[in-house]
Scaffold this active site. Structure first.
Site, PDB file in Angstrom:
ATOM      1  N   LYS A  72       0.808  -1.222   0.000  1.00  0.00           N
ATOM      2  CA  LYS A  72       0.000   0.000   0.000  1.00  0.00           C
ATOM      3  C   LYS A  72       0.845   1.278   0.000  1.00  0.00           C
ATOM      4  O   LYS A  72       0.388   2.318  -0.485  1.00  0.00           O
ATOM      5  CB  LYS A  72      -0.971  -0.001   1.181  1.00  0.00           C
ATOM      6  CG  LYS A  72      -2.062  -1.061   1.068  1.00  0.00           C
ATOM      7  CD  LYS A  72      -3.054  -0.976   2.211  1.00  0.00           C
ATOM      8  CE  LYS A  72      -4.145  -2.029   2.093  1.00  0.00           C
ATOM      9  NZ  LYS A  72      -5.158  -1.908   3.162  1.00  0.00           N
ATOM     10  N   ASN A  93      -4.722   1.518  -1.834  1.00  0.00           N
ATOM     11  CA  ASN A  93      -5.202   0.134  -1.939  1.00  0.00           C
ATOM     12  C   ASN A  93      -5.873  -0.130  -3.281  1.00  0.00           C
ATOM     13  O   ASN A  93      -6.337  -1.239  -3.538  1.00  0.00           O
ATOM     14  CB  ASN A  93      -6.175  -0.207  -0.795  1.00  0.00           C
ATOM     15  CG  ASN A  93      -7.564   0.347  -1.021  1.00  0.00           C
ATOM     16  OD1 ASN A  93      -7.736   1.425  -1.597  1.00  0.00           O
ATOM     17  ND2 ASN A  93      -8.573  -0.380  -0.574  1.00  0.00           N
ATOM     18  N   ASP A 109     -10.418   2.173   1.430  1.00  0.00           N
ATOM     19  CA  ASP A 109     -10.620   1.700   2.808  1.00  0.00           C
ATOM     20  C   ASP A 109     -11.310   2.766   3.664  1.00  0.00           C
ATOM     21  O   ASP A 109     -12.206   2.457   4.460  1.00  0.00           O
ATOM     22  CB  ASP A 109      -9.273   1.345   3.458  1.00  0.00           C
ATOM     23  CG  ASP A 109      -8.692   0.046   2.937  1.00  0.00           C
ATOM     24  OD1 ASP A 109      -9.475  -0.845   2.564  1.00  0.00           O
ATOM     25  OD2 ASP A 109      -7.450  -0.072   2.900  1.00  0.00           O
ATOM     26  N   ALA A 133      -2.680   0.505  16.751  1.00  0.00           N
ATOM     27  CA  ALA A 133      -1.972   1.662  16.198  1.00  0.00           C
ATOM     28  C   ALA A 133      -1.284   1.360  14.874  1.00  0.00           C
ATOM     29  O   ALA A 133      -0.338   2.040  14.505  1.00  0.00           O
ATOM     30  CB  ALA A 133      -0.927   2.158  17.202  1.00  0.00           C
ATOM     31  N   ALA A 137      -5.357   1.414  11.832  1.00  0.00           N
ATOM     32  CA  ALA A 137      -5.720   2.441  12.813  1.00  0.00           C
ATOM     33  C   ALA A 137      -5.629   3.836  12.204  1.00  0.00           C
ATOM     34  O   ALA A 137      -6.459   4.705  12.498  1.00  0.00           O
ATOM     35  CB  ALA A 137      -4.827   2.337  14.044  1.00  0.00           C
ATOM     36  N   GLY A 242     -15.677  -6.923   9.894  1.00  0.00           N
ATOM     37  CA  GLY A 242     -14.686  -6.757   8.849  1.00  0.00           C
ATOM     38  C   GLY A 242     -15.216  -7.043   7.458  1.00  0.00           C
ATOM     39  O   GLY A 242     -14.769  -6.434   6.483  1.00  0.00           O
TER      40      GLY A 242
END
Length: 279
Positions: A72, A93, A109, A133, A137, A242
């Site tokens: 990415k 992405n 995303d 994190a 995140a 998800g």
């Protein structure tokens, strides 16, 4: 001009590892529902070193690429243009390949997260908590920059990760406060909790779910439900999973790559659910 259904076009997902990816299932379901009989969608095991050569070898039949880890960020110097959304988190992405040979980098995303929350009735929150994190995140922070009017508390392990989340907050103009992972049980009282950690990381938090939880967005989809999501649902809280994120970001990819809108959300979701149930 949108492509004709008979045009032979190609797309694929790249990453390493890639065998687990549900993207082919989702995109192929979309092509079938849209009547794009000439379109194909594959997966390729590609790491950072192999990416430049792979991109240079693509012919004019290629319409787009989905990218997962670890590509990415590696792809950013290899595209001709990057969207503001992708630039905001240094993560691409989606690469749309134009007829004139240009590579356009985007990130679905972030709007995918926003769309998944909106589908569950979450348009705006006064505050939120993030568990973790990592790269996901930072995408969660970018999504919250669009819907959260107040403070975001990030529960992390270690000062280095805490400092990184605060830097992301400044960059994305989100009011971020960091807290120790040992106190993560407190996160579960927030109006919106986004869990971005790997499988098993939040299992121990399930016992801390409050009696009347609000909304949990757990970015995992396999195995599902996580212990935290199962406990959350048992207590009557709203859960966004998800697969919701995966489908909504894939919907946006299909629309960008094919020029067809709207993409068939329900057909893609059903295909994803069927694939997960089958293994």
């Amino acid at each position: 001009m949108p492509p004709r259904a008979t045009d032979a076009r190609r797309a694929a997902v790249l990453g390493s590892p890639i065998a687990h990816s549900l993207s082919p299932v989702l995109h192929r379901a979309a092509y079938e529902a849209l009547g794009l009989g000439g379109w194909s969608y594959d997966r390729f095991e590609i790491d950072e070193a192999a990416l430049p050569g792979f991109l240079d070898g693509l012919g004019p039949e290629w319409a787009g690429l989905s990218l997962t880890m670890p590509l990415k960020r590696a792809v950013i110097p290899l595209v001709d243009e990057i969207s503001e959304t992708a630039a905001s988190v240094d993560a691409v992405n989606t690469v749309v390949l134009t007829e004139d040979g240009r590579r356009l980098g985007d990130n679905t995303d972030i709007p995918g997260m926003v769309a998944a929350l909106r589908e569950h009735g979450i348009e705006q929150v006064e505050s939120a908590a993030i568990l973790g994190a990592g790269a996901t995140a930072s995408s969660a922070l970018a999504a919250l920059s669009r819907i959260c009017t107040g403070e975001v508390v990030a529960y992390v392990r270690g000062e280095a990760r805490a400092a990184e989340m605060r830097r992301w907050g400044e960059r994305l103009e989100v009011d971020v406060r960091t807290a120790a992972w040992a106190d993560a049980g407190q996160a579960l009282r927030a109006p919106l909790v986004i869990a971005t950690t790997p499988a098993g990381s939040t299992d121990a938090l399930a016992a801390a779910v409050p009696e009347r939880p609000a909304t949990l967005f757990d970015v995992l989809y396999d195995p599902w439900p996580t212990e935290l999501a199962a406990r959350w649902s048992m207590f009557g809280g709203a859960v966004v999973g998800g697969l919701d994120l995966l489908v909504h970001q894939a919907v946006l990819q299909v629309e960008r790559m094919t020029g067809r809108s709207p993409a068939p959300l329900e057909a893609m979701r059903h295909a994803g659910e069927k694939a997960l149930a089958g293994h």
